[in-house]
Design a protein around this motif. Structure first.
Motif, mmCIF file in Angstrom:
data_model
loop_
_atom_site.group_PDB
_atom_site.id
_atom_site.type_symbol
_atom_site.label_atom_id
_atom_site.label_comp_id
_atom_site.label_asym_id
_atom_site.label_seq_id
_atom_site.Cartn_x
_atom_site.Cartn_y
_atom_site.Cartn_z
ATOM 1 N N LEU A 23 35.597 -23.662 -11.283
ATOM 2 C CA LEU A 23 36.143 -22.315 -11.113
ATOM 3 C C LEU A 23 36.470 -21.680 -12.463
ATOM 4 O O LEU A 23 36.246 -20.470 -12.655
ATOM 5 N N THR B 127 33.827 -15.902 -5.328
ATOM 6 C CA THR B 127 33.641 -17.244 -4.779
ATOM 7 C C THR B 127 33.097 -17.196 -3.360
ATOM 8 O O THR B 127 33.189 -16.190 -2.658
ATOM 9 N N ARG C 235 29.310 -16.005 -10.090
ATOM 10 C CA ARG C 235 29.635 -16.305 -8.697
ATOM 11 C C ARG C 235 29.696 -17.818 -8.561
ATOM 12 O O ARG C 235 28.867 -18.545 -9.135
ATOM 13 N N VAL D 16 37.913 -14.116 -8.994
ATOM 14 C CA VAL D 16 36.641 -14.808 -9.170
ATOM 15 C C VAL D 16 35.795 -14.625 -7.910
ATOM 16 O O VAL D 16 36.291 -14.713 -6.783
ATOM 17 N N ALA E 242 33.304 -20.401 -13.942
ATOM 18 C CA ALA E 242 32.910 -19.138 -13.314
ATOM 19 C C ALA E 242 33.814 -17.994 -13.761
ATOM 20 O O ALA E 242 33.347 -16.868 -13.993
ATOM 21 N N ARG E 243 35.095 -18.283 -13.911
ATOM 22 C CA ARG E 243 36.031 -17.241 -14.352
ATOM 23 C C ARG E 243 35.691 -16.763 -15.759
ATOM 24 O O ARG E 243 35.715 -15.557 -16.051
ATOM 25 N N TYR F 165 41.668 -18.881 -6.474
ATOM 26 C CA TYR F 165 41.007 -18.235 -7.615
ATOM 27 C C TYR F 165 40.414 -16.893 -7.218
ATOM 28 O O TYR F 165 40.372 -15.964 -8.031
ATOM 29 N N ARG F 166 39.967 -16.775 -5.991
ATOM 30 C CA ARG F 166 39.425 -15.489 -5.526
ATOM 31 C C ARG F 166 40.538 -14.449 -5.415
ATOM 32 O O ARG F 166 40.389 -13.313 -5.870
ATOM 33 N N HIS G 109 42.729 -14.465 -9.207
ATOM 34 C CA HIS G 109 42.015 -14.183 -10.456
ATOM 35 C C HIS G 109 40.776 -13.308 -10.261
ATOM 36 O O HIS G 109 40.101 -12.988 -11.245
#
Length: 338
Positions: free
Chosen positions: A117, A183, A126, A181, A120-121, A175-176, A179
């Motif tokens: 994650l 996901t 994605r 992200v 990806a961040r 995280y979605r 942040h």
């Protein structure tokens, strides 16, 4: 389903430029790497080879768009800045493996997912988490929709895998929401096909290897417990459809038809063309009684459903196992005794 996005946002976008596939040398990961390359995507395959010798991706190594990184995703790592897709598929997946590697399984599902994650961040990619039907445990709802929270024993022998994946889903969702992200979560039901290890421990590769060697197929319990089995090409197609959709899921990816374990063994015997018989053995602790996905969510969102009939997929799998079987002495050949 829990996702608020509309199906209209599920239309496939342009091919990703550069994908990082953790666990990419494994059974399912290697097929994902292969299909991403076919689609024109550059692929970085990361794997610590704890359940693979790397042979699954040998045929990809001459492609200049493919690179292999021998690394444990549970340890920190960096990625190229142009990575725009992270497929986190690193984890022991068969009971034989995660019972042998319990702490490693928990680490890759927790710390490993966190690292994926973070990658990806950092790059704005994605990120698709490979979760599992095991998040439903021994289900009390049948078939299993994504809205079902599951029935899992956290301190049983399967808990190291089940709870690692459930934590992975929780941190991916966090995280979605926290942040931003991009996901997605796919809950993968039993997948089978070429490149599975003979010693994998799951039903189909075990039955095929036993039947090809003339040994009785070992069926747990009385074999009445059910499983949903999906051919690998269909599973990969479903994962990549979700990756292209922009939707968060979770989505079940599996064949919406259940078979008893005994019926699967009998089908393997027919596909191999022999009748080695079956041997009934003790049933593992917390072995699910039923397993079958409700795939209405993914069917509605991205139009995916399995296309390969079980008999066809099984025939392809048997052909691969037969073609790659260790050479045995011919009948009647002299044998050295010493």
């Amino acid at each position: 389903m829990p996702a608020a996005d509309s199906p209209a946002s599920a239309r496939p976008g342009p091919a990703h430029r550069h994908a990082l596939v953790t666990g990419g040398a494994g059974f399912l990961g290697s097929h994902l790497c292969e299909q991403l390359l076919v689609a024109g995507t550059r692929v970085t395959c990361m794997d610590d080879l704890c359940t693979s010798d790397g042979g699954n991706v040998d045929h990809l190594r001459d492609d200049p768009r493919f690179s292999f990184v021998h690394h444990d995703v549970s340890e920190p790592f960096t990625t190229a800045d142009d990575v725009d897709l992270v497929l986190h598929f690193a984890s022991p997946a068969s009971p034989a493996d995660y019972l042998r590697l319990p702490v490693e399984t928990l680490r890759v599902g927790s710390v490993g997912t966190w690292h994926a994650l973070e990658a990806a961040r950092r790059t704005g990619a994605r990120m698709v988490l490979a979760s599992t039907s095991e998040t439903y445990g021994d289900p009390q709802v049948h078939p299993q929709p994504e809205s079902y929270w599951g029935h899992v024993n956290p301190v049983g022998p399967r808990g190291v895998y089940d709870e690692a994946k459930r934590f992975g889903e929780a941190i991916t969702t966090a995280y979605r929401t926290a942040h931003g992200v991009d996901t997605a979560i796919v809950r993968i039901f039993n997948t089978y096909g070429p490149r599975m290890r003979r010693e994998d421990g799951r039903a189909i590769p075990t039955f095929v290897a036993q039947a090809l060697s003339g040994q009785p197929m070992t069926v747990a319990g009385d074999g009445s417990q059910t499983r949903s089995v999906c051919y690998v090409d269909d599973t990969v197609r479903g994962v990549l459809a979700v990756a292209a959709s922009g939707l968060p899921g979770p989505f079940n990816v599996g064949y919406p038809e259940e078979r008893s374990v005994l019926a699967i063994a009998q089908a393997v015997g027919e596909a191999v063309g022999t009748d080695p018989g079956v041997e009934f053995v003790g049933r593992p602790v917390d072995d699910p009684t039923v397993r079958c996905p409700d795939i209405s969510a993914i069917r509605s969102a991205v139009g995916w459903e399995p296309q390969v009939p079980f008999a066809d997929g099984l025939a392809r799998t048997v052909d691969w196992f037969r073609a790659t079987a260790p050479r045995l002495p011919e009948r009647g050949a002299a044998r050295l005794v010493g």
